[in-house]
Design a protein around this motif. Structure first.
Motif, PDB file in Angstrom:
ATOM      1  N   ASP A 167       0.805  -1.222   0.000  1.00  0.00           N
ATOM      2  CA  ASP A 167       0.000   0.000   0.000  1.00  0.00           C
ATOM      3  C   ASP A 167       0.838   1.271   0.000  1.00  0.00           C
ATOM      4  OD1 ASP A 167       1.060  -0.282   2.474  1.00  0.00           O
ATOM      5  OD2 ASP A 167      -0.825  -0.143   3.582  1.00  0.00           O
ATOM      6  N   GLY A 168       2.118   1.170  -0.396  1.00  0.00           N
ATOM      7  CA  GLY A 168       2.926   2.379  -0.406  1.00  0.00           C
ATOM      8  C   GLY A 168       4.370   2.136  -0.785  1.00  0.00           C
ATOM      9  N   LEU A 169       5.202   3.131  -0.518  1.00  0.00           N
ATOM     10  CA  LEU A 169       6.617   3.089  -0.889  1.00  0.00           C
ATOM     11  C   LEU A 169       7.487   3.256   0.351  1.00  0.00           C
ATOM     12  CD1 LEU A 169       6.409   5.573  -3.915  1.00  0.00           C
ATOM     13  CD2 LEU A 169       6.298   3.069  -4.026  1.00  0.00           C
ATOM     14  N   GLN A 170       8.520   2.436   0.444  1.00  0.00           N
ATOM     15  CA  GLN A 170       9.499   2.565   1.517  1.00  0.00           C
ATOM     16  C   GLN A 170      10.813   3.022   0.910  1.00  0.00           C
ATOM     17  OE1 GLN A 170       9.721  -0.543   4.598  1.00  0.00           O
ATOM     18  NE2 GLN A 170      11.947  -0.522   4.342  1.00  0.00           N
ATOM     19  N   GLY A 171      11.519   3.902   1.637  1.00  0.00           N
ATOM     20  CA  GLY A 171      12.770   4.387   1.093  1.00  0.00           C
ATOM     21  C   GLY A 171      13.546   5.191   2.113  1.00  0.00           C
ATOM     22  N   THR A 172      14.546   5.922   1.623  1.00  0.00           N
ATOM     23  CA  THR A 172      15.406   6.703   2.507  1.00  0.00           C
ATOM     24  C   THR A 172      15.538   8.127   1.976  1.00  0.00           C
ATOM     25  OG1 THR A 172      17.369   5.989   1.291  1.00  0.00           O
ATOM     26  CG2 THR A 172      16.749   4.702   3.235  1.00  0.00           C
ATOM     27  N   PHE A 173      15.890   9.044   2.882  1.00  0.00           N
ATOM     28  CA  PHE A 173      16.211  10.412   2.504  1.00  0.00           C
ATOM     29  C   PHE A 173      17.382  10.846   3.363  1.00  0.00           C
ATOM     30  CE2 PHE A 173      13.159  10.565   5.915  1.00  0.00           C
ATOM     31  CZ  PHE A 173      13.532  11.644   6.705  1.00  0.00           C
ATOM     32  N   PHE A 174      18.105  11.836   2.921  1.00  0.00           N
ATOM     33  CA  PHE A 174      19.355  12.243   3.581  1.00  0.00           C
ATOM     34  C   PHE A 174      20.267  11.036   3.783  1.00  0.00           C
ATOM     35  CE2 PHE A 174      17.241  16.106   5.824  1.00  0.00           C
ATOM     36  CZ  PHE A 174      17.199  16.758   4.608  1.00  0.00           C
ATOM     37  N   GLU A 175      20.140  10.055   2.869  1.00  0.00           N
ATOM     38  CA  GLU A 175      21.010   8.870   2.774  1.00  0.00           C
ATOM     39  C   GLU A 175      20.801   7.858   3.890  1.00  0.00           C
ATOM     40  OE1 GLU A 175      25.004  10.218   2.500  1.00  0.00           O
ATOM     41  OE2 GLU A 175      24.715  11.213   0.550  1.00  0.00           O
ATOM     42  N   GLU A 176      20.338   8.271   5.074  1.00  0.00           N
ATOM     43  CA  GLU A 176      20.308   7.326   6.197  1.00  0.00           C
ATOM     44  C   GLU A 176      18.959   7.224   6.899  1.00  0.00           C
ATOM     45  OE1 GLU A 176      22.375   8.678   9.763  1.00  0.00           O
ATOM     46  OE2 GLU A 176      22.866  10.543   8.714  1.00  0.00           O
ATOM     47  N   TYR A 177      18.051   8.170   6.676  1.00  0.00           N
ATOM     48  CA  TYR A 177      16.791   8.167   7.419  1.00  0.00           C
ATOM     49  C   TYR A 177      15.727   7.401   6.645  1.00  0.00           C
ATOM     50  CZ  TYR A 177      19.158  11.841  10.021  1.00  0.00           C
ATOM     51  OH  TYR A 177      20.061  12.549  10.764  1.00  0.00           O
ATOM     52  N   LEU A 178      15.003   6.529   7.368  1.00  0.00           N
ATOM     53  CA  LEU A 178      14.011   5.650   6.768  1.00  0.00           C
ATOM     54  C   LEU A 178      12.653   6.351   6.720  1.00  0.00           C
ATOM     55  CD1 LEU A 178      13.862   2.742   5.653  1.00  0.00           C
ATOM     56  CD2 LEU A 178      13.051   2.015   7.915  1.00  0.00           C
ATOM     57  N   GLY A 179      11.944   6.222   5.577  1.00  0.00           N
ATOM     58  CA  GLY A 179      10.650   6.866   5.432  1.00  0.00           C
ATOM     59  C   GLY A 179       9.663   6.026   4.660  1.00  0.00           C
ATOM     60  N   TYR A 180       8.378   6.476   4.680  1.00  0.00           N
ATOM     61  CA  TYR A 180       7.307   5.711   4.047  1.00  0.00           C
ATOM     62  C   TYR A 180       6.299   6.689   3.445  1.00  0.00           C
ATOM     63  CZ  TYR A 180       2.919   3.046   3.829  1.00  0.00           C
ATOM     64  OH  TYR A 180       1.739   2.478   3.427  1.00  0.00           O
ATOM     65  N   ILE A 181       5.854   6.395   2.215  1.00  0.00           N
ATOM     66  CA  ILE A 181       4.815   7.181   1.548  1.00  0.00           C
ATOM     67  C   ILE A 181       3.646   6.263   1.249  1.00  0.00           C
ATOM     68  CG2 ILE A 181       4.205   8.630  -0.423  1.00  0.00           C
ATOM     69  CD1 ILE A 181       7.144   9.278  -0.784  1.00  0.00           C
ATOM     70  N   ASN A 182       2.516   6.486   1.909  1.00  0.00           N
ATOM     71  CA  ASN A 182       1.316   5.707   1.620  1.00  0.00           C
ATOM     72  C   ASN A 182       0.804   6.093   0.235  1.00  0.00           C
ATOM     73  OD1 ASN A 182      -1.726   5.076   1.657  1.00  0.00           O
ATOM     74  ND2 ASN A 182      -1.012   4.119   3.553  1.00  0.00           N
ATOM     75  N   GLN A 183       0.179   5.143  -0.464  1.00  0.00           N
ATOM     76  CA  GLN A 183      -0.251   5.397  -1.830  1.00  0.00           C
ATOM     77  C   GLN A 183      -1.304   6.505  -1.930  1.00  0.00           C
ATOM     78  OE1 GLN A 183      -2.657   1.247  -1.699  1.00  0.00           O
ATOM     79  NE2 GLN A 183      -2.453   2.112  -3.716  1.00  0.00           N
ATOM     80  N   ILE A 184      -2.008   6.798  -0.837  1.00  0.00           N
ATOM     81  CA  ILE A 184      -2.993   7.889  -0.896  1.00  0.00           C
ATOM     82  C   ILE A 184      -2.312   9.250  -0.841  1.00  0.00           C
ATOM     83  CG2 ILE A 184      -4.753   6.466   0.208  1.00  0.00           C
ATOM     84  CD1 ILE A 184      -4.371   8.158   2.737  1.00  0.00           C
ATOM     85  N   TYR A 185      -1.004   9.292  -0.508  1.00  0.00           N
ATOM     86  CA  TYR A 185      -0.271  10.554  -0.437  1.00  0.00           C
ATOM     87  C   TYR A 185       0.590  10.813  -1.675  1.00  0.00           C
ATOM     88  CZ  TYR A 185      -1.706  10.960   4.403  1.00  0.00           C
ATOM     89  OH  TYR A 185      -2.452  11.098   5.531  1.00  0.00           O
ATOM     90  N   LEU A 186       0.363  10.032  -2.736  1.00  0.00           N
ATOM     91  CA  LEU A 186       1.035  10.302  -3.997  1.00  0.00           C
ATOM     92  C   LEU A 186       0.327  11.452  -4.715  1.00  0.00           C
ATOM     93  CD1 LEU A 186       1.509   6.615  -5.203  1.00  0.00           C
ATOM     94  CD2 LEU A 186       3.266   8.111  -4.228  1.00  0.00           C
ATOM     95  N   ASN A 187       1.014  12.085  -5.652  1.00  0.00           N
ATOM     96  CA  ASN A 187       0.381  13.166  -6.423  1.00  0.00           C
ATOM     97  C   ASN A 187      -0.898  12.687  -7.080  1.00  0.00           C
ATOM     98  OD1 ASN A 187       2.114  15.317  -5.920  1.00  0.00           O
ATOM     99  ND2 ASN A 187       3.558  14.645  -7.485  1.00  0.00           N
ATOM    100  N   THR A 188      -0.872  11.452  -7.582  1.00  0.00           N
ATOM    101  CA  THR A 188      -2.070  10.809  -8.103  1.00  0.00           C
ATOM    102  C   THR A 188      -2.406   9.662  -7.158  1.00  0.00           C
ATOM    103  OG1 THR A 188      -1.410  11.332 -10.371  1.00  0.00           O
ATOM    104  CG2 THR A 188      -3.129   9.673 -10.083  1.00  0.00           C
ATOM    105  N   PRO A 189      -3.362   9.862  -6.232  1.00  0.00           N
ATOM    106  CA  PRO A 189      -3.677   8.819  -5.245  1.00  0.00           C
ATOM    107  C   PRO A 189      -4.046   7.502  -5.916  1.00  0.00           C
ATOM    108  CG  PRO A 189      -4.754  10.897  -4.693  1.00  0.00           C
ATOM    109  CD  PRO A 189      -4.175  11.066  -6.049  1.00  0.00           C
ATOM    110  N   MET A 190      -3.641   6.418  -5.301  1.00  0.00           N
ATOM    111  CA  MET A 190      -3.904   5.070  -5.784  1.00  0.00           C
ATOM    112  C   MET A 190      -3.198   4.795  -7.116  1.00  0.00           C
ATOM    113  SD  MET A 190      -5.709   4.475  -3.184  1.00  0.00           S
ATOM    114  CE  MET A 190      -6.048   2.768  -3.516  1.00  0.00           C
ATOM    115  N   ASP A 191      -2.176   5.574  -7.421  1.00  0.00           N
ATOM    116  CA  ASP A 191      -1.403   5.389  -8.642  1.00  0.00           C
ATOM    117  C   ASP A 191      -0.638   4.066  -8.569  1.00  0.00           C
ATOM    118  OD1 ASP A 191      -0.393   5.943 -11.094  1.00  0.00           O
ATOM    119  OD2 ASP A 191       0.977   7.529 -10.454  1.00  0.00           O
ATOM    120  N   SER A 192      -0.231   3.561  -9.737  1.00  0.00           N
ATOM    121  CA  SER A 192       0.559   2.331  -9.787  1.00  0.00           C
ATOM    122  C   SER A 192       1.870   2.542  -9.037  1.00  0.00           C
ATOM    123  CB  SER A 192       0.834   1.944 -11.240  1.00  0.00           C
ATOM    124  OG  SER A 192       1.744   0.877 -11.299  1.00  0.00           O
ATOM    125  N   LEU A 193       2.217   1.615  -8.133  1.00  0.00           N
ATOM    126  CA  LEU A 193       3.408   1.770  -7.295  1.00  0.00           C
ATOM    127  C   LEU A 193       4.677   1.277  -7.985  1.00  0.00           C
ATOM    128  CD1 LEU A 193       1.882   0.602  -3.886  1.00  0.00           C
ATOM    129  CD2 LEU A 193       2.286   2.943  -4.648  1.00  0.00           C
TER     130      LEU A 193
END
Length: 728
Positions: free
Chosen positions: A119-145
Motif C-alpha cells: 500500500d505504499g513506498l518505503q525508502g530513505t532520505f538524507f542517505e540514512e533516514y528511513l521513510g514511508y509514503i502511503n499510496q494515498i499521499y502520492l500526487n495521483t492517489p492510488m497510482d501504480s506503485l
C-alpha cells in the motif's frame, strides 16, 4: 506540555556557540522594510532574515521555522546573526551536520524508493533516514506503485514518529494554497470501491475524486452478532469494484481526500449543511439547550438559536421558557443566516405565515408583510424582517404617544410605501398607488428597474410613475464601465439619484448627470437665459459631416447644439483618431446664440481654466464609480471584486514572455506583470508577494507589481483621495 517557543527550545544555547552553517529553530518577530527580525530565544543575540534569503516565501509575525546561520558577528558580547530560510541550504546542512530532530514538517527532501510495499513506498532520505509514503499521499492517489521502484522523487515531510524516528512523507507540495473542493460537503452520489486501506476502504467519486470510508462507519451499515467475522462481512458487503450511494461528510486537505459514509441515516438527512437552508424556510427540530439568551435547537445536522424576543408572540419574560424543555420537538422558521450562524424564530405569527419578506429585492411597493419591532423612537419605529431586512415606520401625527403603542419583539402588519437600496419606508395603512406629480426636465427622482435593453435600462419613475429610459452611457462617466454596470442591475432594483434630461419619446433619465447638478456645479437654464460664453454639460447626439450635435437639459428647448470641426480638437489633432460615442459627456461653451441656432466649442483651451480642479474632480468621480461596480460584483460573488489598488497579494507565475508575465492568484483570478514590475528572478511556478496596481473590471484581470523596490513605495491604504490645495 510541549512548546514551539524558541525561548524554550534554545534555552540551553549560548550566543558564542552559534556558528555559520548551523541550523536553528526560530520565529518571525516583525517585518521591516527589507528584512524580518527573527526571535531565536538565545540571550545576547539578535537575528535578521533579509527578504532575499526567504526563497520567495512570505512569513507572518509569530510564524515558527527552521533557519540556517549565514553570517555571525560578535561585538561587545552581542552576537548579530544573518539567517536564511532556503530549504536546500537547510537540508544540505542537516545532511552534513544535523540530526533528524532538526527536520520540520513540510520540509522538501529527495526520497529514494528502496522497496514497493502493498500500500505504499518505503525508502530513505538524507542517505540514512528511513521513510514511508502511503499510496494515498502520492500526487495521483492510488497510482501504480511499481513505476516508482528504484527512483528518487521529491517528497515533503508529514511527521516523524517520536520514538522510532520513522518518517511519513507525501509527494504533494504542502506549500501550495488550498484549492476549492470539487464536491461540496453533504454531496450525495455513487462511489466505487477501489481497495481496502487497512482502516477503511478507498472509493472513487464523481469528477475523478478520491474518498475514504472508515471501518467505524462501515460497521454501522452491517448487521452484526457475537460470532460475526467483521473483515469477511466488510469484504462481502463492500467488495472491490462494487458501487454504493455515499455522502460526503468532510474533506481533508492534506490527504486530498473526502471522508464519506454509506449509512442510510446520513443519506436520508435533508438538512446537512447551511446550503440546505433558506431564509424563511419552515423547519422542525429538537431543543438541545436553554440559557439566559435563548434556546438552542437541533435541525438536522445543524444547530440554530432562538433569541429571547423570538420565543413567543407576546412580550418576552423569563416565565415563557418554562413552557420549553430539552428534547421537545418544535417547528420554527429560519430567520437569519450568516455563515454558520443560524437564527430561528418560534413566534407563531411568523411560523404560520407563509408570506415572508426575505430580501430588499423582493420587496414591492404597496405589498403588506409581517415584521418585528426592534426599537421605538419619538419619530418612528424600526422594524426588522427575515434576513436582516429593515424598514422605518414613520409617525405621521407626532402629537400621539406612539412609543407606548409598541414594544420590542412585537409583530406588526405593515405596508411598504417606499423602497430604496437598503432601506424601506413603511405604513400601518395601505398607501396610495398613484403619484400625480409631473416629472420635468431637471427634476430628480428615483426609479424601479423594469427591464434591461441593449441601449439602456427601462425605469419606472417614483415621481409621476412614468416609464423612462436610462441610456447605457448615462449610467457612469466611463462608457465602457457603464455597460458593465448596466448588466449588474436586475429587474426590481431601485436606482437613486436620477435626473430627467429630456422628453424625447418619453422621459430620458441620467444617473451620470444627476451627480453633477446635485453638487451645484451646474444648473438647468431656460432657453431665454442662454447667452454667449455660458458653459453647459452636454451629451453627444451624433457626429456627422465633421460636425458634432449635442443635447443639454435646457427648459423650453428641444433642438441641438452645433459644434463645427474647428471647435472640436486642439491644434493639429485629427478628428479621424477620435471615436465619439452617443451619449458621451462633453463640456461645451456657447459661442453663438440666436433664435434659429445654438453653436458652441468643446476645445479644452476654450472651455477650461488651467487649474487642477476639473481633472481631480473627474478622477474622484471615476474612482467612486469603480467602487460601485466593485460592490455590485462582490454581491454577485465575483472574485475580481475583492481586490483594490494598493492591496498586497500572493500569486504564482504561470507564463513569461518579452511583454511580461501572467500570474494566477489562489482564487483563480488572473493578473499581468509588465517587465518593469518583474521580481529579480521571475521563474514559472514560483510564488511571489505583489501589489495590485489596477483592477480591470472590463476584461477581468489585475495589473500587478512584483518588484520589491516599487512595492515598498506604494501605500497600502488607497482609500483616501489626497487633498489638493490652491494658492493665489
Amino acid at each position: 506540555m510541549g512548546s514551539l517557543n524558541p525561548k524554550h527550545i534554545n534555552a540551553h544555547l549560548k550566543h558564542a556557540a552559534i556558528a555559520k552553517g548551523m541550523v536553528i529553530w526560530g520565529a518571525i518577530l516583525e517585518k521591516g522594510d527589507y528584512v524580518y527580525t527573527v526571535e531565536l530565544g538565545v540571550k545576547n543575540s539578535r537575528a535578521i532574515l533579509p527578504f532575499k534569503n526567504c526563497a520567495d516565501k512570505v512569513f507572518v509575525e509569530g510564524q515558527p521555522a527552521w533557519f540556517i546561520i549565514i553570517e555571525s558577528k560578535i561585538q561587545d558580547s552581542v552576537c548579530t546573526l544573518t539567517v536564511s530560510a532556503n530549504e536546500d541550504d537547510i537540508c544540505h546542512s542537516i545532511m552534513k551536520h544535523g540530526h533528524i530532530d532538526h527536520i520540520a514538517p513540510a520540509m522538501c527532501v529527495q526520497f529514494t524508493v528502496s522497496k514497493v510495499l502493498k500500500d505504499g513506498l518505503q525508502g530513505t532520505f538524507f542517505e540514512e533516514y528511513l521513510g514511508y509514503i502511503n499510496q494515498i499521499y502520492l500526487n495521483t492517489p492510488m497510482d501504480s506503485l511499481e513505476k516508482y521502484k528504484d527512483t528518487t522523487i521529491k517528497a515533503y515531510i508529514l511527521y516523524i514518529h517520536p520514538i522510532t524516528k520513522f518518517t511519513f512523507l507525501t509527494t504533494r507540495n504542502l506549500h501550495l494554497p488550498q484549492e476549492p473542493t470539487a464536491l461540496p460537503k453533504g454531496y450525495i452520489g455513487s462511489a466505487k470501491i477501489l481497495s481496502n486501506l487497512g482502516k477503511g476502504v478507498a472509493v472513487h467519486l464523481k469528477k475523478n475524486e478520491l474518498g475514504f470510508v472508515t471501518y467505524k462507519r462501515l460497521l454501522r451499515s452491517l448487521k452484526l452478532n457475537d460470532s460475526s467475522d467483521i473483515t469477511e462481512l466488510v469484504k462481502r458487503k463492500f467488495p472491490v469494484g462494487s458501487t454504493h450511494n455515499c455522502r460526503i461528510m468532510d474533506y481533508i486537505n492534506i490527504d486530498k481526500m473526502y471522508i464519506c459514509t454509506f449509512e442510510q441515516s446520513e443519506l436520508k438527512e435533508e438538512i446537512f449543511n447551511v446550503n440546505d437552508l433558506k431564509i424563511g424556510q419552515l423547519v422542525k427540530g429538537s431543543i438541545e439547550g436553554i440559557n439566559s439568551s435563548g434556546i438552542t435547537v437541533k435541525i438536522g445536522k445543524l444547530t440554530g438559536f432562538v433569541t429571547n424576543e423570538h420565543i413567543s408572540n407576546v412580550q418576552y419574560s423569563d416565565n415563557l421558557k418554562r413552557n420549553y424543555h430539552i428534547g421537545d420537538l418544535v417547528t420554527a422558521r429560519v430567520w437569519f443566516i450568516n455563515g454558520d450562524n443560524i437564527k430561528l424564530t418560534l413566534k407563531q405569527g411568523f411560523v404560520k405565515e407563509d408570506k415572508c419578506l426575505t430580501s430588499y429585492k423582493m420587496a414591492k411597493k404597496n405589498d403588506e408583510y409581517k415584521g418585528m419591532v426592534v426599537n421605538t423612537y419619538s419619530s418612528g419605529v424600526l422594524v426588522v424582517f427575515y434576513g436582516g431586512v429593515k424598514g422605518w415606520l414613520r409617525f405621521v401625527d407626532t402629537s400621539k404617544d406612539y412609543q407606548n403603542m409598541f414594544y420590542q419583539g412585537q409583530i406588526i402588519n405593515v405596508t411598504i410605501t417606499e423602497k430604496h437600496t437598503n432601506k424601506l419606508f413603511l405604513s400601518l395603512d395601505k398607501s396610495e398607488d398613484l403619484n400625480h406629480r409631473k416629472l420635468q426636465i431637471g427634476q430628480y427622482t428615483s426609479g424601479t428597474v423594469e427591464s434591461i435593453k441593449t441601449d439602456g435600462i427601462v425605469i419606472r419613475t417614483a415621481v409621476g410613475s412614468f416609464q423612462g429610459l436610462l441610456p447605457t452611457n448615462h449610467i457612469l462617466i466611463n462608457c465602457k464601465l457603464s455597460n458593465i454596470m448596466k448588466n449588474l442591475y436586475g429587474e426590481g432594483d431601485i436606482i437613486e439619484n436620477l435626473m430627467c434630461i429630456a422628453k424625447d419619446k418619453g422621459r430620458i433619465l441620467s444617473l451620470r448627470e444627476c451627480t453633477y447638478y446635485k453638487d451645484d456645479k451646474f444648473y438647468v437654464p431656460r432657453r431665454n437665459q442662454l447667452k454667449q460664453g455660458l458653459v453647459l454639460r452636454c451629451s453627444i447626439k451624433s457626429f456627422q459631416k465633421k460636425q458634432l450635435l449635442l443635447t443639454s437639459p435646457i427648459l423650453f428647448f428641444n433642438g441641438f447644439i452645433e459644434v463645427n470641426s474647428e471647435n472640436i480638437m486642439e491644434g493639429s489633432e485629427s478628428l479621424e483618431d477620435v471615436n465619439f460615442a452617443e451619449g458621451q459627456a462633453v463640456i461645451a461653451k456657447l459661442t453663438e446664440v440666436n433664435d434659429s441656432v445654438l453653436k458652441a466649442t468643446v476645445k479644452l483651451s476654450d472651455v477650461f481654466d488651467y487649474d487642477f480642479q476639473y481633472p481631480v474632480d473627474l478622477l474622484r468621480r471615476y474612482l467612486t464609480e469603480v467602487d460601485k461596480i466593485q460592490q455590485k460584483l462582490m454581491l454577485r460573488g465575483d472574485n475580481i471584486a475583492q481586490y483594490k489598488i494598493g492591496q498586497r497579494i500572493n500569486c504564482e507565475i504561470m507564463k513569461i514572455n518579452n511583454f511580461g508575465c501572467s500570474v494566477r492568484l489562489s482564487d483563480g483570478v488572473q493578473g499581468i506583470v509588465v517587465p518593469e514590475h518583474w521580481p529579480n528572478k521571475p521563474l514559472i511556478g514560483s510564488f511571489h508577494e505583489g501589489v495590485v496596481l489596477y483592477v480591470n473590471f472590463i476584461d477581468k484581470y489585475l495589473e500587478i507589481s512584483l518588484n520589491d523596490t516599487t512595492n515598498q513605495k506604494i501605500c497600502k491604504d488607497q482609500g483616501n483621495f489626497p487633498t489638493i490645495f490652491y494658492f493665489n
